[in-house]
Design an enzyme around this catalytic site. Sequence first.
Site, mmCIF file in Angstrom:
data_model
loop_
_atom_site.group_PDB
_atom_site.id
_atom_site.type_symbol
_atom_site.label_atom_id
_atom_site.label_comp_id
_atom_site.label_asym_id
_atom_site.label_seq_id
_atom_site.Cartn_x
_atom_site.Cartn_y
_atom_site.Cartn_z
ATOM 1 C CB SER A 1 1.652 -23.357 -13.038
ATOM 2 O OG SER A 1 -0.112 -22.945 -12.584
ATOM 3 C CB SER B 1 -1.006 -20.343 -10.583
ATOM 4 O OG SER B 1 -0.460 -21.155 -10.145
ATOM 5 C CE LYS C 1 -1.006 -21.946 -15.785
ATOM 6 N NZ LYS C 1 -1.391 -21.318 -14.821
#
Length: 487
Positions: A166, A190, A91
């Site tokens: 996210s 997320s 990520k």
Amino acid sequence: MSTATTVDPSPAGIVELDALSLSQAIAARRISCREVMQAYLAQMARLNPRVNALVSLQPEEALLRQADERDAQLARGEHLGWMHGFPQAPKDLAATAGIPTTMGSLTLRNNVPRVDALVVERARRAGAILVGKSNTPEFGLGSNTFNRVFGITRNAFDPSRSAGGSSGGAAVALALRMLPVADGSDMMGSLRNPAAWNNVVGFRPSLGRVPMLPARDVFFQQLSTEGPMARSVAEAAMLLSVQAGFDARCPQSIAEDPRRFAGSLQRDFRGARIGWLGDLGGHLATEPGLLPLCEQALRHFEAIGCTVEPALPDFPLERLWRSWLSLRQFIISGLCGEIVANDKLRTLVKPELVWEVEQGWRLPATELWKATVARTEWTLALQALFTRFDFLVLPAAQVFPFDAEQDWPKSIAGRSMDTYHRWMEVVIGPTLAGLPVAAVPAGFSAEGLPTGLQIVGPAQQDFATLQMAHAYEQASQYTRRRSPLLG
């Protein structure tokens, strides 16, 4: 774990392997790391332009060279670990040595770290090869993956819709077989919201299970954690066995041996008690059709022998929300305050970040104290529920995936959302209590849009929570539904 002995070595066959079988096939040298890398790069070339899940992709020649090195290691009898030869794209919030880590912000578009985040370091040590990064909202704020550096990441089942966030890039890359497994992080859902919206699995581990390093603070930043995402619960558990484990630089991290998560998840759940939290007694606004779909999914718990009953924590939920706002604003103003204080940099960031920081600047110490007391009392209220129930379940989102061009929902079912993240209030309870949560698919709307459930376990019962999620997954079979983009 899969016991398959034959593997289709074609690119299509390789990317269709589950991560457990892929690892076995590589270790047994039934397929080469070069073949694996070529297959995944071809899948990225075919599908990533449609969804924009992976960013900062590295040169193909360099990646194939690393894959050849992994093959040479195997030829010498050197097997690095479960992820030997796995293409990975951490990520874009996690530091990656030698690869840009922008956090989706123009203020960091030229940032190339010298060291890896611990979760990345552990993946590399287990044999992973970093192909790039997975896209994220700016600084991870908001459950819709878009930013001014790389643009919008689109849903794996309907590219006109949001991927969530996210960890949206990670979830989409998984659903479209561009990665075998993926890391993510979770403060306000997320790892849970994007998993639900892309029909994959996300696991938010107990606070301290996966230490977050490097970090400017390891004591007070207690809302966010890194964790695994995968196309099945068993694969997520295996990735957790790589990510988890004590690190002395993070003294509150959990010392339990992470190899436990590599064990069998099979367990008889006959007689287990499930508390269904639903919309928290009407407190949460939910899109029409979402709650009934989630309630239909509850039958799969009953199919494995569980009893399911409505439940409601004995706690004022608006007080919980105020506690969340204060603690989140305190943390974000600390992490990003220097950016907002700089007039030049301030113009480069999203207004939601400015709002969070400015709210944090105005936060009295007395309000912060009240927030942490409320958090403590909330945790005790959930503990009281766990005397009656073995697990708690609630939706993983309050809406189905919305238009990808929309920043965030301004209202739900006629109820106005008073902040940019109020529409994700459903996820804050487990976060504030630091509990393990598995996000699992819960089916599809009439329009074919995925949603999911959160399975919440008692404190530090990560393995038991994964076992329950695995049993539910085996009964429901939702994870077998494929994106129409795969053909």
